[in-house]
Design a protein around this motif. Structure first.
Motif, short mmCIF file in Angstrom:
data_model
loop_
_atom_site.label_atom_id
_atom_site.label_comp_id
_atom_site.label_asym_id
_atom_site.label_seq_id
_atom_site.Cartn_x
_atom_site.Cartn_y
_atom_site.Cartn_z
N TYR A 1 0.95 4.38 -2.68
CA TYR A 1 0.78 5.78 -2.26
C TYR A 1 2.00 6.61 -2.66
CZ TYR A 1 -3.19 4.83 0.93
OH TYR A 1 -4.39 4.50 1.48
N ASN B 1 -5.29 -4.50 -2.23
CA ASN B 1 -4.48 -3.32 -2.52
C ASN B 1 -4.70 -2.79 -3.93
OD1 ASN B 1 -3.08 -2.89 -0.02
ND2 ASN B 1 -1.97 -4.78 -0.46
N ARG C 1 0.83 -1.20 0.00
CA ARG C 1 0.00 0.00 0.00
C ARG C 1 0.87 1.26 0.00
NH1 ARG C 1 -3.90 -0.11 4.76
NH2 ARG C 1 -4.39 -2.04 3.69
N TYR D 1 -5.94 0.70 -4.37
CA TYR D 1 -5.02 1.83 -4.20
C TYR D 1 -4.27 2.17 -5.48
CZ TYR D 1 -6.14 0.97 0.64
OH TYR D 1 -6.82 0.79 1.82
#
Length: 197
Positions: free
Chosen positions: A33, A157, A29, A160
């Protein structure tokens, strides 16, 4: 007594395996990001430099803000979870892991926490140790078949990717449509002491 120890060891190993997967999930994750943030900052910096042709002070501010923000994001979202993955630094306790597992497997939460508390009591209370060990063995037999690692699904995930893909696609489009926009601006930002006309 040996059976209780073996069951206890097995469950602790399963908890440790869950904790490693928990931090692996955080690393994945964090990478998504970080990629999204770093690419967005890079695009913002290069596009601003392309349109406004800042002086040396403005380019230094853009460059060092980008580098500082990128390093901070990587440290918080990738490096710290990676260190914890390798058991360096403060990691979540077995009790915290049991609570997280309990959110996924509701029928296990109380049994697992009770199991860990009973083991602590058995270690500190010599008088009732045999009874406590029998209880530990009984609870561990009930918990043993539960796959703790299944409480974390790494495929979750994918949601994301929405943070990493748009800046990446925009960068690719700009590199094909107007490569000088990125290359020239990046060159000026890296050589931020140099005067350009």
């Amino acid at each position: 007594m040996a059976v209780a120890k073996d069951n206890y060891t097995l469950l602790i190993e399963k908890l440790d395996s869950f904790i490693r997967k928990y931090y692996l999930n955080q690393i994945i994750r964090g990478v998504l990001y970080s990629v999204g943030l770093i690419l967005a900052l890079f695009l913002a910096s290069t596009i601003l430099e392309h349109y406004f042709y800042f002086g040396t002070g403005g380019r230094k501010l853009l460059f060092y803000s980008f580098v500082g923000s990128s390093l901070l994001a990587l440290a918080l979202w990738v490096v710290i979870p990676a260190l914890r993955y390798f058991n360096l630094g403060k990691i979540i306790s077995h009790e915290q892991a049991a609570q997280i597992i309990g959110l996924h497997f509701t029928n296990v939460k109380d049994k697992l926490l009770n199991f860990l508390q009973l083991k602590q009591q058995a270690d500190s209370n010599a008088s009732g140790a045999a009874l406590i060990r029998a209880s530990i063995n009984q609870k561990s037999e009930a918990i043993k078949p539960v796959p703790f690692r299944a409480a974390i699904n790494l495929n979750n995930n994918r949601k994301y990717l929405k943070y990493a893909l748009p800046p990446l696609l925009l960068l690719i489009i700009i590199l094909f449509a107007a490569p000088s926009m990125i290359k020239d601006s990046t060159n000026r930002l890296i050589n931020n002491n140099k005067m350009y006309e």
